[in-house]
Structures are given as structure tokens and as C-alpha cells.
Design an enzyme around this catalytic site. Structure first.
Site, PDB file in Angstrom:
ATOM      1  N   LYS A  38     -21.707  25.861  37.641  1.00  0.00           N
ATOM      2  CA  LYS A  38     -23.005  25.508  37.562  1.00  0.00           C
ATOM      3  C   LYS A  38     -23.159  25.233  36.401  1.00  0.00           C
ATOM      4  O   LYS A  38     -22.042  25.973  35.176  1.00  0.00           O
ATOM      5  CB  LYS A  38     -23.952  25.910  37.996  1.00  0.00           C
ATOM      6  CG  LYS A  38     -23.972  27.571  37.228  1.00  0.00           C
ATOM      7  CD  LYS A  38     -25.477  28.365  37.978  1.00  0.00           C
ATOM      8  CE  LYS A  38     -25.288  29.890  36.698  1.00  0.00           C
ATOM      9  NZ  LYS A  38     -26.125  30.789  36.563  1.00  0.00           N
ATOM     10  N   LYS A  72     -20.994  38.008  36.703  1.00  0.00           N
ATOM     11  CA  LYS A  72     -21.040  37.952  35.066  1.00  0.00           C
ATOM     12  C   LYS A  72     -19.992  39.776  34.623  1.00  0.00           C
ATOM     13  O   LYS A  72     -19.753  39.983  33.794  1.00  0.00           O
ATOM     14  CB  LYS A  72     -22.573  38.016  34.705  1.00  0.00           C
ATOM     15  CG  LYS A  72     -23.314  37.611  34.330  1.00  0.00           C
ATOM     16  CD  LYS A  72     -24.461  37.265  34.091  1.00  0.00           C
ATOM     17  CE  LYS A  72     -24.630  35.836  33.716  1.00  0.00           C
ATOM     18  NZ  LYS A  72     -26.571  35.940  33.605  1.00  0.00           N
ATOM     19  N   LYS A 130     -25.271  27.923  30.457  1.00  0.00           N
ATOM     20  CA  LYS A 130     -25.367  28.122  28.532  1.00  0.00           C
ATOM     21  C   LYS A 130     -24.141  28.722  28.282  1.00  0.00           C
ATOM     22  O   LYS A 130     -23.324  28.238  26.720  1.00  0.00           O
ATOM     23  CB  LYS A 130     -26.707  29.005  27.971  1.00  0.00           C
ATOM     24  CG  LYS A 130     -28.077  27.558  27.762  1.00  0.00           C
ATOM     25  CD  LYS A 130     -29.050  28.522  27.279  1.00  0.00           C
ATOM     26  CE  LYS A 130     -29.645  28.917  28.253  1.00  0.00           C
ATOM     27  NZ  LYS A 130     -30.935  30.253  28.137  1.00  0.00           N
TER      28      LYS A 130
HETATM   29  P1  TYM Z   1     -31.757  31.906  33.154  1.00  0.00           P
HETATM   30  O1  TYM Z   1     -32.453  31.792  31.850  1.00  0.00           O
HETATM   31  O2  TYM Z   1     -30.854  32.084  33.591  1.00  0.00           O
HETATM   32  O3  TYM Z   1     -32.544  30.584  34.068  1.00  0.00           O
HETATM   33  C1  TYM Z   1     -33.635  29.658  33.349  1.00  0.00           C
HETATM   34  C2  TYM Z   1     -34.301  28.953  34.646  1.00  0.00           C
HETATM   35  O4  TYM Z   1     -32.939  27.774  34.670  1.00  0.00           O
HETATM   36  C3  TYM Z   1     -32.688  27.924  35.953  1.00  0.00           C
HETATM   37  N1  TYM Z   1     -31.018  26.929  36.005  1.00  0.00           N
HETATM   38  C4  TYM Z   1     -30.770  26.395  36.721  1.00  0.00           C
HETATM   39  N2  TYM Z   1     -31.453  24.978  37.259  1.00  0.00           N
HETATM   40  C5  TYM Z   1     -31.048  24.491  37.932  1.00  0.00           C
HETATM   41  N3  TYM Z   1     -29.612  23.963  37.598  1.00  0.00           N
HETATM   42  C6  TYM Z   1     -28.676  25.101  36.754  1.00  0.00           C
HETATM   43  N4  TYM Z   1     -27.115  24.897  36.303  1.00  0.00           N
HETATM   44  C7  TYM Z   1     -29.534  25.907  36.072  1.00  0.00           C
HETATM   45  N5  TYM Z   1     -29.145  27.160  35.450  1.00  0.00           N
HETATM   46  C8  TYM Z   1     -30.086  27.371  35.307  1.00  0.00           C
HETATM   47  C9  TYM Z   1     -32.572  29.355  36.454  1.00  0.00           C
HETATM   48  O5  TYM Z   1     -32.380  29.461  37.693  1.00  0.00           O
HETATM   49  C10 TYM Z   1     -33.667  29.883  36.218  1.00  0.00           C
HETATM   50  O6  TYM Z   1     -35.102  29.749  37.299  1.00  0.00           O
HETATM   51  N6  TYM Z   1     -33.580  36.209  35.543  1.00  0.00           N
HETATM   52  C11 TYM Z   1     -33.361  34.315  35.210  1.00  0.00           C
HETATM   53  C12 TYM Z   1     -34.901  34.738  34.489  1.00  0.00           C
HETATM   54  C13 TYM Z   1     -36.107  35.507  34.555  1.00  0.00           C
HETATM   55  C14 TYM Z   1     -37.159  34.937  35.266  1.00  0.00           C
HETATM   56  C15 TYM Z   1     -37.815  36.027  35.714  1.00  0.00           C
HETATM   57  C16 TYM Z   1     -37.113  34.139  36.303  1.00  0.00           C
HETATM   58  C17 TYM Z   1     -36.225  36.783  34.527  1.00  0.00           C
HETATM   59  N7  TYM Z   1     -37.328  36.990  34.617  1.00  0.00           N
HETATM   60  C18 TYM Z   1     -39.343  36.288  36.753  1.00  0.00           C
HETATM   61  C19 TYM Z   1     -37.918  34.329  37.459  1.00  0.00           C
HETATM   62  C20 TYM Z   1     -39.532  35.032  37.376  1.00  0.00           C
HETATM   63  C21 TYM Z   1     -32.418  33.679  34.446  1.00  0.00           C
HETATM   64  O7  TYM Z   1     -31.669  34.541  33.919  1.00  0.00           O
HETATM   65  O8  TYM Z   1     -32.633  33.058  34.064  1.00  0.00           O
END
Ligand code: TYM
Length: 334
Positions: A196, A113, A199
Site C-alpha cells: 500500500k 509494524k 507515509k
Molecule cells: P493513518 O494515519 O495511517 O491513515 C489515515 C487514513 O488514511 C487511510 N489510508 C489509505 N487509504 C487508502 N490507500 C492507502 N494507501 C492509505 N493509506 C492510508 C487510512 O485507512 C486512514 O483512514 N489508526 C488510524 C487513525 C485513527 C482513526 C481513529 C481513524 C486514529 N483514531 C478513529 C478513524 C477513527 C491511522 O493510523 O490512520
């Protein structure tokens, strides 16, 4: 030992299919067997990458509606907004004080990022994994269901738990385990099977959003990148065909079948048959979620009451953890 599930998604627009398969769908099945569950809408994390704050409130509501529409029952599970529980940022600060810079510099998501202009990257983006660790340990999570891209962050949380507990000479914080699906843990972009689905990808055609209408879903799948060869039933043939593999995996996940079964059923056929069949499955799956989200968004009072109830439940547990953390840090309490 009782199981506590904690996970979250950043409210940065409508979730895409990767969020669905990597997170939301597995949350529903894990939640059924868990003792306690905390599903957070991590709005403070969204601030690290937001270009436009105007949409944050609406995106937070969209995410709340999506959690519920995907099957997370707000009565059985605490659904809440991160900024409604002030202890996340407090704990994140205490954890920041025991986190070596080198650990954060190694985080692949920060490197991706921040890009080449590392010096200009925001501090919030750099310390993001500490806040995520706080999100997890605040609730004594035993299991953290996430997609593959978050594994390193959960492992970081485990390292911090170890440092903190060593310092406190007590098991104050629980050790969390990442839970990552075998299939669907990394859904790929529809435009490039090596990236991957995300969004933040500049092209909306790279992903299926959970609010895409049926025509748009059909168009995006029609335009999805493929290769010039016919499909064969041999699983080894997928090794160098990432776009085909992604479409087959999506088809298999939507039908609850193995990748091999789906591949065999398209043996010798061309991509257009696979794409038509995948489009039908996606529409069957996504349109009820989209409609439910829209219905829920028309009832803001209901969504607010779910979020208020979730925050009340989360605050009670978080406060207990913080009491122990403050005591073990020897902070004066009056
Ligand atoms: P975020 O918001 O980017 O994504 C949320 C969840 O979706 C999963 N994900 C995917 N899984 C499979 N294929 C993909 N292409 C794909 N894109 C996104 C992510 O792995 C995630 O599980 N830092 C985290 C959010 C967070 C969090 C937490 C998660 C903040 N605090 C505590 C668990 C526990 C994030 O940015 O996810």
C-alpha cells in the site's frame, strides 16, 4: 437515528494520496449528509511510531491545514487535536481493562509494524487499537470512514463496544460501522503494486504527497514501476498487473470515471500516454490543495482558532459520554 461521523489521521508529515482517497475525499462527501462530524488529528497515535518529536507540532498544523484545504469546513465540522480532549486516554484505559491480549495480538497492523522483534515493540503500538476504539466511541460514532487498512481496527472497536455494553447491561456505547469505499480504499505504492502507499515507506518515490510540487509529481509518475506489456482494454488483464491497475484506478478516481472506462480509453496504447495523462490530472488536483495548505499555514492564528473551537465542541460531547461510562463502571463521583 442521527448520524455521527468520526475519523482521524496521524500527523506524521504531509498526507499522501492514499490518505486523500481512502479518507479525506470521502470525509467531504459523507460530511455533507451527516448530522454531526468529528475529524480528529490523532497526535497521540503519532507518538507510537514517531522517530523525531521535533516535527510533531508543525505536522499537527499541516494536518489541520490539509483537512480544511481538502474541503472540510471547520464551521460545519469539529476539527480538533486528540490531545486537546483528555477523555480519549481516560476512556482508552477503561477499555484496556476489558481487552483480551489475544485480540490485540491478532491485529495485522501491529504484526507488520512490530516486525520480527515483537518483544521490543512498544506497548503503545500494541494497545493502539484500544485508543482508536476510544476515539470512535467517545463521540458515539455511527459511521467511521477509513481506508481498507483500518477496517480491522474498527471491527475491534465494535467487539469492545459489545463487551462493554454487556458488562454494563445497557447500551452505553454506540456500535460504529466502518465506511470503506469500493475504489480507492487501498492505493498502492508507485514502486511496488503489491504494497500500500504509505507515509512510512522509505522511498519518497513510492508515494505522491499532497505537498509535492508539479515537477516532482511528474517525475514520480514517470519513474512509477510498470511492466513490459502494452495496455489492453480487458479488465481481466489487470488481475496480474498490480502496477497498471493502481495507475488506472488513480486515473479513474481523479476523473470520476469507472476503471473500465479509463482502461478502454488506453486500449492498445503504451504506458507513457497513460502516465502523461495521469500526471496532468494529478497536478490539476493536487496543486490547488498544496497552495491552499501553504496559505493556511501562513495564518496560524486562524488555524489555532479553528482547532480551539473544534476542541470545545468535541470536549462537550466527550464529557457526556465519559459521565455515563464512569457511572456504569461504578467509579466514585463526588
Ligand atoms: P493513518 O494515519 O495511517 O491513515 C489515515 C487514513 O488514511 C487511510 N489510508 C489509505 N487509504 C487508502 N490507500 C492507502 N494507501 C492509505 N493509506 C492510508 C487510512 O485507512 C486512514 O483512514 N489508526 C488510524 C487513525 C485513527 C482513526 C481513529 C481513524 C486514529 N483514531 C478513529 C478513524 C477513527 C491511522 O493510523 O490512520
Amino acid at each position: 437515528m442521527s448520524s455521527r461521523i468520526v475519523s482521524g489521521i496521524r500527523p506524521t508529515g504531509h498526507p499522501q494520496l492514499g490518505n486523500y482517497f481512502g479518507a479525506l475525499k470521502q470525509w467531504v462527501s459523507i460530511a455533507e449528509k451527516a448530522d454531526e462530524t468529528f475529524f480528529c488529528i490523532v497526535d497521540q497515535h503519532a507518538l507510537t511510531t514517531l522517530k523525531d518529536m521535533q516535527t510533531l507540532k508543525q505536522d499537527t498544523m499541516i494536518m489541520a491545514a490539509t483537512y480544511i484545504a481538502c474541503g472540510i469546513d471547520p464551521v460545519k465540522n469539529a476539527i480538533f487535536v486528540q490531545s486537546h480532549v483528555p477523555y480519549h486516554t481516560e476512556l482508552a484505559w477503561y477499555l484496556t481493562c476489558i481487552t483480551p491480549m489475544g485480540w490485540l495480538s491478532r491485529m495485522t497492523q501491529f504484526k507488520d509494524k512490530a516486525g520480527k522483534k515483537r518483544e521490543n515493540a512498544l506497548t503503545g503500538l500494541f494497545t493502539y487499537p484500544v485508543l482508536m476504539a476510544a476515539d470512535i466511541v467517545l463521540y458515539g460514532a455511527t459511521h467511521v470512514p477509513v481506508g481498507d487498512d483500518q477496517k480491522q481496527h474498527v471491527e475491534f472497536a465494535r467487539d469492545i463496544v459489545q463487551v462493554f455494553n454487556n458488562m454494563a447491561a445497557d447500551e452505553i456505547l454506540k456500535m460504529p460501522e466502518p465506511v470503506i469505499q469500493k475504489s480507492g480504499a487501498r492505493i498502492k505504492s508507485l514502486r511496488d503494486g503489491l504494497k500500500k502507499m504509505s507515509k512510512s515507506d522509505a522511498s519518497d518515490y513510492s508515494r505522491i504527497n499532497l505537498n509535492d510540487d508539479n515537477d516532482l509529481i511528474a517525475l514520480k509518475i514517470k519513474k512509477a514501476k510498470t511492466d513490459p506489456n502494452a495496455i489492453t482494454g480487458d479488465i481481466k488483464s489487470l488481475e496480474n498487473r498490480p502496477e497498471l491497475e493502481n495507475l488506472i484506478i488513480l486515473h479513474a478516481l481523479l476523473e470520476n470515471k469507472s476503471t473500465q472506462d479509463v482502461l478502454s480509453s488506453f486500449d492498445g496504447q503504451n504506458f507513457s500516454n497513460l502516465k502523461l495523462s495521469l500526471t496532468d490530472l494529478l497536478i490539476d488536483h493536487v496543486s490547488p490543495i498544496r497552495e491552499k495548505v501553504n496559505t493556511l499555514l501562513n495564518d496560524q492564528a486562524y488555524l489555532n482558532s479553528c482547532l480551539k473551537d473544534g476542541a470545545d465542541r468535541a470536549n462537550i460531547v466527550a464529557q457526556q459520554t465519559m459521565q455515563q461510562v464512569r457511572t456504569s463502571l461504578n467509579l466514585l463521583q463526588i
